[in-house]
Design a protein around this motif. Structure first.
Motif, short mmCIF file in Angstrom:
data_model
loop_
_atom_site.label_atom_id
_atom_site.label_comp_id
_atom_site.label_asym_id
_atom_site.label_seq_id
_atom_site.Cartn_x
_atom_site.Cartn_y
_atom_site.Cartn_z
N VAL A 252 4.99 -21.63 12.59
CA VAL A 252 5.63 -21.42 11.88
C VAL A 252 5.83 -21.82 10.39
CG1 VAL A 252 8.30 -22.41 11.61
CG2 VAL A 252 7.09 -22.76 14.03
N GLN A 255 3.65 -18.30 9.57
CA GLN A 255 4.67 -16.96 9.12
C GLN A 255 5.77 -17.06 7.80
OE1 GLN A 255 7.85 -17.30 12.00
NE2 GLN A 255 6.86 -15.40 12.87
N GLN A 256 6.33 -18.11 7.37
CA GLN A 256 7.08 -18.12 6.24
C GLN A 256 6.23 -18.16 5.53
OE1 GLN A 256 10.56 -18.83 6.72
NE2 GLN A 256 10.54 -19.29 8.94
N ARG A 258 3.70 -16.30 5.42
CA ARG A 258 3.54 -14.49 6.01
C ARG A 258 4.76 -13.48 4.93
NH1 ARG A 258 0.70 -12.26 10.88
NH2 ARG A 258 -0.39 -13.71 10.89
N ILE A 259 5.43 -13.96 5.36
CA ILE A 259 6.78 -13.48 5.26
C ILE A 259 7.45 -13.35 3.63
CG2 ILE A 259 7.02 -12.79 7.33
CD1 ILE A 259 9.71 -15.03 6.54
N GLN B 60 -2.60 -7.50 4.96
CA GLN B 60 -0.98 -6.80 4.94
C GLN B 60 -0.26 -7.12 3.75
OE1 GLN B 60 0.43 -9.83 7.07
NE2 GLN B 60 -1.37 -10.88 7.79
N GLU B 62 2.27 -7.78 3.44
CA GLU B 62 2.63 -9.60 2.40
C GLU B 62 1.67 -9.88 2.10
OE1 GLU B 62 3.38 -8.18 5.52
OE2 GLU B 62 5.43 -8.01 5.25
N GLU B 335 15.58 -9.68 7.05
CA GLU B 335 14.86 -10.43 7.44
C GLU B 335 14.37 -11.95 8.05
OE1 GLU B 335 11.28 -9.78 4.18
OE2 GLU B 335 11.32 -7.74 5.49
N ILE B 339 13.46 -12.67 12.07
CA ILE B 339 12.49 -13.81 12.55
C ILE B 339 12.64 -14.87 12.84
CG2 ILE B 339 10.98 -15.37 11.05
CD1 ILE B 339 10.75 -13.12 9.12
N ASN B 343 11.46 -16.42 16.35
CA ASN B 343 10.89 -17.46 17.13
C ASN B 343 11.80 -18.01 18.11
OD1 ASN B 343 9.05 -17.90 14.84
ND2 ASN B 343 10.23 -19.01 13.59
#
Lengths: 296, 348
Positions: A252, A255-256, A258-259, B60, B62, B335, B339, B343
């Motif tokens: 989790v 991912q936070q 990464r975005i 990536q 990002e 976004e 997400i 999840n």
């Protein structure tokens, strides 16, 4: 922090050595710690402050506790609890495997002993990521184990992409971190203490539980910390061996970041740090012997 | 000894000279995806223009974005994907190139410039470099029907044989398209429906993967996988049983394009570099090297191998392309909605 405890597991004997050193004039060599302090400030303290800052602010630089309370989001909470469960299981398994191994190592003769230690360390010469990917190839349906099983018409082993595979990956990767601290402590226990216990009529079981186990506790505790903490925060193992189907708290957070949502990611990291500190506090209650860990 | 001193003096002089040459010379700082360009093309560029290319790679979009946004490093040419280009335009990070300096733009196919309008209205900021579609890769020996629809990904018959893509927008694009909605949807009920569909799919999925899908499909680990078209050429070369299809419900078409950030210090060199990359022979070299489809019609004309020239994977027909849509950047709030829902799908 308990760095000294983690890195340098001391048997009671080590205390004497240390006091001996201070008489040699440790004050004059204090400047030697300067590079480390610089390192610590630059790469530990400042990053922690940055995480704290991001964790407590919004995008508009306003103070908020929302990032931290996002742990209460059912998905995140579940990921945290599941991560706690898996890392506890793997820590227990590591302990069960490592303690007897460390005892055997301690008892065996010097030559074969260093050989076995090397065997334990040897895999660590290779990158952790590669070894985990190798496990994926071993466990896969078209992997090595299943190809062999199939050849003998045996039932297939279907643990890839399940929590069991993740636990396996954790145990495999972190086992050396449990064996080595325990072994280091055991090897420093004075043989005379054990002999005295036997002399005074303790049987081998009593010697183990009343003498060796309590004396080796500092090693066990560093081992537990060094297995539990990386297991709790891992996201690579769950990604590779869990097929990304299982989301742990590490995933989790990753991912936070990464975005690009550094704020929530930092907030969740802070929560995770709190859990780690709590676990260390509990452990240190059982670890009054060791020095230099006066945080609690 | 004298000889030694002479030699070292010479050496120092050489180092100094080389150092000077490098300092005074023109440079262009390029920031591109990993494994996304034939290194030889850079050498040719250096030879022809005398501009030194300083090349860096990212994994990536990002990873790239915060570096450019913070202004910590100033790059001259970057190659982000569609939705990221839009995000950079909206956040005022991009420079409008002078297209008089990029005459080779004429080789870029009009259809691709048209789809680039989705994220770069008026084609003011970006020049398409590579493109592709999202589709299904399947092993013909492991499925017993012709596959042309996303529905196989939700079919219980293939339970445990499905490799789903581990990327939020792509996964939702599949579900939304299958349900007949726009893949840039921001409608709450549509997204809920898509989420419910993906939740139903969860038990059928063997693993959620991105890069690993290549090796897993080649090894026969699963029957069906979701993959980008650029990888499909490689996989079917490695395992002839693998076939790629863009499902009939439609899919995502993605475009990576060259842009020049505002804080670039060598804007003219950047324009020269982009122009060079659009030259048909150079675009062809890159296409041969990375096998991702090129939007350069000049390069397409130069392809000699008829099989590749007419390959429906590398160059899908207009009929297929009509069914595809490019991603738009939906804003930070949307976004996080995506997400959160993703999840919830994986938090089963």
């Amino acid at each position: 922090m308990k760095i000294s405890n983690v890195l340098n597991t001391k048997a009671p004997k080590a205390t004497i050595k240390k006091s001996g050193m201070s008489s040699l004039g440790i004050r004059n060599t204090r400047w030697l710690s300067f590079p480390y302090i610089l390192w610590m400030v630059g790469f530990i303290i400042i990053p922690l402050i940055v995480i704290l800052y991001y964790g407590m602010t919004t995008n508009d630089k306003q103070f908020t506790l929302e990032n931290i309370s996002s742990i209460l989001n059912p998905i995140n909470l579940r990921a945290l609890l599941f991560a706690l469960r898996l890392s506890l299981i793997s820590t227990v398994i590591c302990l069960i495997l490592a303690y007897p191994l460390a005892m055997i190592l301690n008892k065996s003769k010097m030559k074969s002993n260093s050989f076995i230690v090397m065997i334990i360390i040897l895999p660590m010469w290779m990158n952790f990521l590669l070894r985990t990917i190798a496990w994926q190839n071993i466990l896969e349906r078209t992997g090595i184990i299943n190809t062999v099983l199939k050849f003998f018409n045996l039932p297939m082993l279907n643990i890839i992409n399940t929590p069991s595979a993740i636990v396996l990956g954790m145990v495999y990767n972190f086992l050396p971190f449990m064996v080595l601290p325990i072994y280091n402590v055991l090897i420093k226990i004075d043989k005379d203490i054990v002999n005295a216990a036997r002399d005074l009529g303790a049987n081998s079981r009593q010697t183990l539980f009343k003498i060796i186990l309590p004396l080796s506790l500092p090693g066990v505790i560093s081992g537990i910390t060094m297995v539990f903490v990386p297991s709790l925060t891992t996201f690579v193992i769950s990604n590779i061996l869990g097929g990304s189907k299982i989301v742990l708290i590490g995933n989790v957070i990753e991912q936070q970041f990464r975005i690009g949502n550094w704020h929530t990611g930092s907030g969740l990291s802070l929560v995770l740090m709190i859990f780690i500190l709590i676990s260390m506090a509990i452990l240190s209650k059982y670890d009054k012997e060791s020095e230099g860990s006066n945080l609690w | 000894m004298k000889k030694f001193i002479g030699l070292s003096a010479l050496l120092i002089l050489m180092v100094l000279l080389v150092g000077c040459a490098k300092d005074d010379g023109e440079k262009v700082y390029v920031y591109n995806w990993g494994e996304y360009m034939d290194p030889e093309t850079r050498e040719l560029f250096e030879e022809e223009t005398g501009i030194t290319v300083v090349y860096e790679e990212f994994e990536q979009n990002e990873d790239m974005y915060p570096k450019v946004q913070s202004g910590a490093v100033s790059y001259d040419v970057i190659c982000p994907s569609d939705y990221m280009i839009q995000k950079m335009i909206e956040n005022n990070l991009l420079y409008e190139p002078n297209f008089d300096n990029i005459p080779n733009l004429k080789y870029i196919d009009g259809a691709h410039l048209e789809s680039a309008q989705e994220y770069d209205p008026g084609n003011k900021y970006s020049v398409p470099y590579c493109w592709g579609t999202l589709g299904i890769l399947y092993n013909t020996t492991m499925v017993d029907e012709p596959i042309d629809s996303w529905d196989v990904l939700f079919d219980e018959k293939y339970s445990g044989e499905i490799l789903m893509i581990d990327s939020v927008r792509d996964a939702f694009a599949i579900a939304l398209k299958f349900l007949g909605y726009d893949l840039n949807s921001t409608n709450e009920t549509e997204l809920e429906e898509a989420k419910a569909l993906l939740q139903e799919q969860y038990p059928l999925v063997q693993a959620y993967v991105i890069d690993q899908v290549r090796d897993k499909m080649i090894g026969g680990e699963a029957a069906i996988g979701v993959i980008y078209s650029g990888e499909a050429i490689y996989t079917s070369r490695e395992n002839p049983d693998l076939e790629y299809v863009v499902p009939k419900e439609g899919s995502n078409v993605w475009i990576d394009g060259w842009v020049i950030p505002k804080n670039s210090k060598n804007k003219e060199n950047a324009e020269a570099f982009i122009n060079f990359m659009c030259r048909p022979d150079i675009a062809l070299m890159n296409f041969d090297y990375i096998t991702y489809s090129t939007p350069n019609s000049g390069a397409w004309d130069l392809i000699e191998d008829e099989d590749i020239k007419n390959s429906p994977v590398a160059f899908p027909s207009d009929e297929i392309l009509d069914r595809t849509t490019a991603f738009r950047y939906l804003g930070e709030d949307m976004e996080s909605v995506y997400i959160q829902k993703w999840n919830e799908v994986k938090g089963e």
